[in-house]
Design an enzyme around this catalytic site. Structure first.
Site, PDB file in Angstrom:
ATOM      1  N   GLU A 105       0.838  -1.208   0.000  1.00 34.06           N
ATOM      2  CA  GLU A 105       0.000   0.000   0.000  1.00 34.06           C
ATOM      3  C   GLU A 105       0.874   1.259   0.000  1.00 34.06           C
ATOM      4  O   GLU A 105       0.572   2.237  -0.679  1.00 34.06           O
ATOM      5  CB  GLU A 105      -0.950  -0.023   1.208  1.00 34.06           C
ATOM      6  CG  GLU A 105      -1.992  -1.135   1.055  1.00 34.06           C
ATOM      7  CD  GLU A 105      -2.974  -1.192   2.205  1.00 34.06           C
ATOM      8  OE1 GLU A 105      -2.535  -1.528   3.316  1.00 34.06           O
ATOM      9  OE2 GLU A 105      -4.163  -0.881   1.995  1.00 34.06           O
ATOM     10  N   GLU A 125      -4.168  -9.469   3.442  1.00 32.63           N
ATOM     11  CA  GLU A 125      -5.034  -9.185   4.595  1.00 32.63           C
ATOM     12  C   GLU A 125      -6.229 -10.116   4.704  1.00 32.63           C
ATOM     13  O   GLU A 125      -6.678 -10.462   5.795  1.00 32.63           O
ATOM     14  CB  GLU A 125      -5.522  -7.727   4.539  1.00 32.63           C
ATOM     15  CG  GLU A 125      -4.473  -6.682   4.862  1.00 32.63           C
ATOM     16  CD  GLU A 125      -3.546  -6.340   3.700  1.00 32.63           C
ATOM     17  OE1 GLU A 125      -3.630  -7.006   2.643  1.00 32.63           O
ATOM     18  OE2 GLU A 125      -2.728  -5.423   3.853  1.00 32.63           O
TER      19      GLU A 125
END
Ligand code: NAD
Length: 699
Positions: A105, A125
Site C-alpha cells: 500500500e 489481509e
C-alpha cells in the site's frame, strides 16, 4: 531498527530496517515522514527512493505492535501514505523482495515502482479476515485494473516481478545485486515535471465488461469459495467502490469496512489461526538453540500413494531423494505418477516443462537398501503392517549412516514398537503426512519415547522447506487428528441412525464451513479403511457402542468413489456425489430392524454434536500431553481436515462458544432418546476449564 537516510547525488534513499520483516511500526513511520521532510528541505534532492533491507522491502504492519499504544500513535500508516503521495519531489518504491500488505500500500502511494526479479507483491489481509485498509483496494485496481486487483485482494496471493511488470504494477525490473539500476531510473526522472498519482487515475474494468455483470459474477464466484468467510466478499465490495466511485469516497468505504472486519469474530479466529501456526513450530520443553542435523539428501521406502507424494515434496524443496521399492514395476508406476502430477501442474501454468524435468531428475530409484546409505533422513511409507515395517526398519538400521533420521509414515501403528526394531531408537520418529502428500500442508511429527530432542527439532525445521505445517504429537492410536476424527465420524453415524439423512448431515457440515461433508470424505478416502478399524475396535473395545450402519454399506461392496458407490453414487469418471435412493432404503430398513423411530433433527444439533465431539476428544488429547497446546489441535484441523479457518479450529470454536455452554449441550445430547451417554462424558480438562473459567491453554 531505524530508517536510514542517505543522499546519493540528487537522490535521497530512505532505507527501512526493522528485522525480521521491516514491519511498519511507529519508528519506521516516523522515519519515513522525517526522511521526506529532510528531502523536501534539501534543494539538492530531486528524487526520493524508499527501499528495504536484504530480501525484504516490507511485510506490512508490525504485528508485535498490535494492541499496543504505538499502534495508534501518529503518524498512522494512512498519514505516511498521504505524505508520500503528496510529496512534490517524486518518490520511487524500490521493491527489493517481499512487499506485502501495508508495504504494498505504501508502494502504491509512491509515484513510481521498480522491483528486483525476486520481488513478491501481494495484499494478504484477507487471510486474517481483513481487507487492505490503507488505500490498497482503491489504488491497486487503478494500477492493474479491476480484474487482477480483485484476484490478488480476494486470494491474498502475491505476484512476482514479471507479472507485476506485465500488469503495470511496476515500471521496471532492476537488478537485485546492485542499487545502480534504481539510481539510474531515479536519474531519468530528474527534471520531469509531472508524476503519476494513482488516486487521480481511474480504476478499469476488463475491456467490454460492464460493472454490474462483472461484480455480480465475481460475487457469486467468491461466495462459493469463501465457505462462509465474510472478508473476501467485502474485498469485492471495496474493489467495486474503486471502479464506481471517486477515490475519496472509495477510501472512506474501505476504511469503514476495515474497521468492521478488525472487530469481527471471524478476523479474531483467523488471527488465532495465524499465531497458532507459528506457535506449533515451537516444542515445549525443547530449549531454543537445540542443535539440528543437516538434511541434504532424503530417501523414501515405498513408492505408493504416500511415498510418491512425499518424494515429490522433497523434490519440490530441491532436496534430492532416492526411493526404494520391492519391484521395478512399482518404481516405474511411482515415477509415472509423479510425472503426471507435475505435468498437470504445468498444464495449469503453475510450473514450466523444464521445472517438471528438473524435479523429476531429483528423484532417483533403487531396489537395494545399500543405496540409502548416504541419506540424512529416510521416510518409510510401506504397507500399514507392523511386521512389514519392523522388517524395513531392521534393514534401515543395517545400512543407514550414523546420525541418519529414520521416520515412519504410519497412521495407526505404535511408533515405539517400530523404533524398537532398530538399535538406534533415538533417531526414530513418526512423520505422518496427509494425502495427497505433495499438496496437504499438515505434517504430524510423532515423538516416540526415545526420540532425541535434536531429531525432533530437525524434522520440525525440515517442515518449512517442505512447505508443511508441523505439529508435534505424542504416540497414541490415531495421533491427534485421526483419533479425534473417529469421534466425529461416530457422531455423524449416530445422527444418521437417529433420523438425519446422509445429505442433510453433509450439508449441515459444509454449511458450518467444513470443506466437505463427512460422508463425501469417506467416499473419497475409501470406506474400507474405516471398516477395518471398526472390526478391530469391536474386539479391542467391546463396551464402546459403534453405529453398525456403516458396515452394511461396505458389506454391499460400496467402498466409495473407487467402486462408483459409497454413501453416494458417482457417474463414471465423475466425483460429484449423487443422492442414492438405495442408501435411503438401506438406512430405513436398518432403523426398522434395530427398532429406532427416526426423529427430525435440526442442522444446529448435527453441527454441535459433530464439532463438540471433536473438541471433547481434543481436550483429552491435551490433558494426556499428546498435543502440547489446544492451538496445536486447531492447526491440525485447519491444515489437515478442512475445518473452516474463520472458525479458528475445534478448540478455539468451543472456547468462543463458551466451555460451560459446550458442557451443557453435551449433557443435553446425553439425555436424548437412544443416546450413547458414555460418549458425552465431558473430558475432565474441559469440565475443569468450564467450571473455573480458565482457557484450555492457560492450565
Ligand atoms: P500404498 O499401498 O499406496 O503404497 C505402499 C507401497 O509400499 C507400495 O507401492 C508397495 O509396493 C510398497 N512396499 C510394500 N512393502 C514394501 C517393502 N518391504 N519395501 C519396499 N516397498 C514396499 O499405501 P499408502 O497409502 O501409500 O500408505 C503407506 C503408508 O502411509 C501406510 O503406513 C499408511 O498407513 C500411511 N498413510 C496413508 C495415508 C493415505 O491416505 N493413504 C495417509 C497417511 C498415512
Amino acid at each position: 531498527m531505524k530508517v536510514y537516510f542517505e543522499r546519493r547525488g540528487e537522490v535521497a534513499v530512505l532505507q527501512v530496517d526493522n528485522p525480521p520483516v521491516n514491519g511498519l511500526n511507529l519508528a519506521m513511520r516516523r522515519g519515513i515522514v522525517g526522511g521526506l521532510q529532510r528531502s523536501r528541505n534539501d534543494p539538492k534532492v530531486k528524487v526520493i527512493v524508499i527501499t528495504g533491507t536484504d530480501r525484504i522491502y516490507s511485510g506490512g504492519a508490525d504485528i508485535r505492535e498490535f494492541n499496543t499504544p504505538a499502534q495508534t500513535a501518529e503518524p498512522h500508516l494512512l498519514q505516511v501514505i498521504d505524505a508520500v503521495e503528496a510529496s512534490s519531489k517524486p518518490v520511487i518504491a524500490a521493491i527489493n523482495g517481499v512487499c506485502m500488505g501495508g508495504g504494498l500500500e505504501l508502494s502504491l502511494a509512491c509515484h513510481y515502482r521498480v522491483a528486483t526479479p525476486n520481488a513478491s507483491m501481494g495484499l494478504p489481509e484477507v487471510k486474517i479476515g481483513l481487507l487492505p485498509g490503507a488505500g490498497g483496494t482503491q489504488r491497486l485496481p487503478r494500477a492493474v485494473g479491476a480484474e487482477l486487483a480483485l484476484q490478488m485482494i480476494v486470494s491474498g496471493e502475491p505476484i512476482g516481478a514479471e507479472a507485476a511488470l506485465k500488469a503495470g504494477l511496476i515500471d521496471r525490473i532492476v537488478p537485485g545485486d546492485s542499487f545502480q539500476g534504481v539510481l539510474d531510473f531515479a536519474q531519468e526522472l530528474v527534471g520531469r515535471r509531472t508524476h503519476p498519482r494513482l488516486r487521480a487515475a481511474r480504476a478499469l474494468l476488463p475491456r467490454g465488461a460492464d460493472a454490474e455483470t462483472f461484480f455480480n459474477a465475481a460475487r457469486a464466484r467468491v461466495a462459493r469459495q469463501a465457505r462462509g468467510q465474510i472478508s473476501p466478499l467485502k474485498c469485492v465490495d471495496a474493489v467495486e467502490a474503486a471502479v464506481r466511485l471517486p477515490f475519496e469516497e472509495g477510501t472512506r468505504i474501505e476504511r469503514a469496512m476495515f474497521l468492521e472486519l478488525v472487530a469481527s469474530d471471524q478476523s479474531k479466529a483467523l488471527r488465532h489461526a495465524f499465531f497458532a501456526e507459528r506457535a506449533a513450530a515451537r516444542i515445549a520443553g525443547l530449549p531454543e538453540g537445540t542443535p539440528t542435523r543437516r538434511i541434504e539428501r532424503a530417501a523414501v521406502v515405498g513408492f505408493g500413494t504416500m511415498g510418491g507424494g512425499i518424494a515429490m515434496s522433497f523434490a519440490n524443496a530441491g532436496i534430492p531423494v532416492i526411493v526404494l521399492e520391492s519391484s521395478l514395476e512399482a518404481l516405474e508406476r511411482g515415477m509415472a505418477l509423479c510425472r503426471r502430477n507435475w505435468e498437470a501442474t504445468a498444464a495449469k501454468g503453475r510450473m514450466t516443462a523444464q521445472q517438471v524435468e528438473s524435479r523429476l531428475a531429483l528423484i532417483r530409484w533403487t531396489l537395494r537398501y545399500e543405496d540409502l546409505a548416504s541419506a540424512d533422513i529416510v521416510i518409510e511409507a510401506v504397507f500399514e503392517d507392523l511386521a512389514v515395517k519392523q522388517k524395513v526398519f531392521r534393514e534401515l538400521d543395517r545400512v543407514a549412516k550414523p546420525g541418519a533420521i529414520l521416520a515412519t509414515n504410519t497412521s495407526t501403528l505404535d511408533v515405539n514398537r517400530i523404533a524398537a526394531a532398530t538399535r538406534r531408537p533415538a533417531d526414530v520418529l513418526g512423520t505422518h503426512f496427509f494425502s495427497p502428500a505433495n499438496v496437504m500442508r499438515l505434517l504430524e511429527v510423532v515423538r516416540a519415547d526415545a526420540t532425541a530432542p535434536e531429531v525432533l527439532a530437525t524434522v520440525m525445521k525440515l517442515a518449512r522447506p517442505l512447505k508443511k505445517v508441523a505439529v508435534a504429537s505424542g504416540v497414541c492410536d490415531g495421533f491427534i487428528g485421526n483419533r479425534m476424527l473417529e469421534h466425529y465420524v461416530r457422531q455423524s453415524l449416530f445422527l444418521l441412525e437417529e433420523g438425519a439423512s446422509v445429505q442433510q448431515i453433509d450439508k449441515a457440515l459444509t454449511g458450518f464451513g467444513m470443506a466437505m461433508g463427512i460422508f463425501a470424505v469417506g467416499d473419497l478416502a475409501g470406506l474400507d479403511i474405516g471398516y477395518a478399524i471398526r472390526q478391530r475396535r469391536y474386539k479391542e473395545k467391546p463396551d464402546v457402542r459403534y453405529p453398525r450402519i456403516a458396515d452394511r454399506v461396505v458389506e454391499l461392496g460400496r467402498l466409495g468413489q473407487k467402486t462408483g458407490k459409497g454413501w453416494y453414487r458417482y457417474e463414471a469418471g465423475e466425483r460429484t456425489p449423487q443422492v442414492d435412493p438405495e442408501i435411503e432404503q438401506l438406512v430405513a430398513a436398518y432403523r426398522q430392524e434395530t427398532g429406532i423411530t427416526p426423529r427430525a433433527i435440526v442442522d444446529e444439533e448435527i453441527v454441535q454434536r459433530c464439532v463438540f465431539a471433536l473438541a471433547n476428544e481434543g481436550a483429552r488429547i491435551l490433558q494426556e500431553g499428546i498435543a502440547q497446546r489446544a492451538s496445536d489441535i486447531d492447526v491440525v484441523y485447519l491444515t489437515g481436515y478442512g475445518f473452516p479457518a474463520w472458525r479458528g479450529g475445534p478448540m478455539y470454536h468451543a472456547e468462543s462458544f463458551g466451555l460451560p455452554k459446550v458442557v451443557e449441550a453435551m449433557q443435553r445430547f446425553a439425555a436424548l432418546p437412544g443416546a450413547d451417554a458414555a460418549f458425552w462424558q465431558s473430558a475432565p480438562l474441559l469440565a475443569q476449564c468450564a467450571a473455573s473459567g480458565r482457557r484450555l491453554d492457560a492450565r
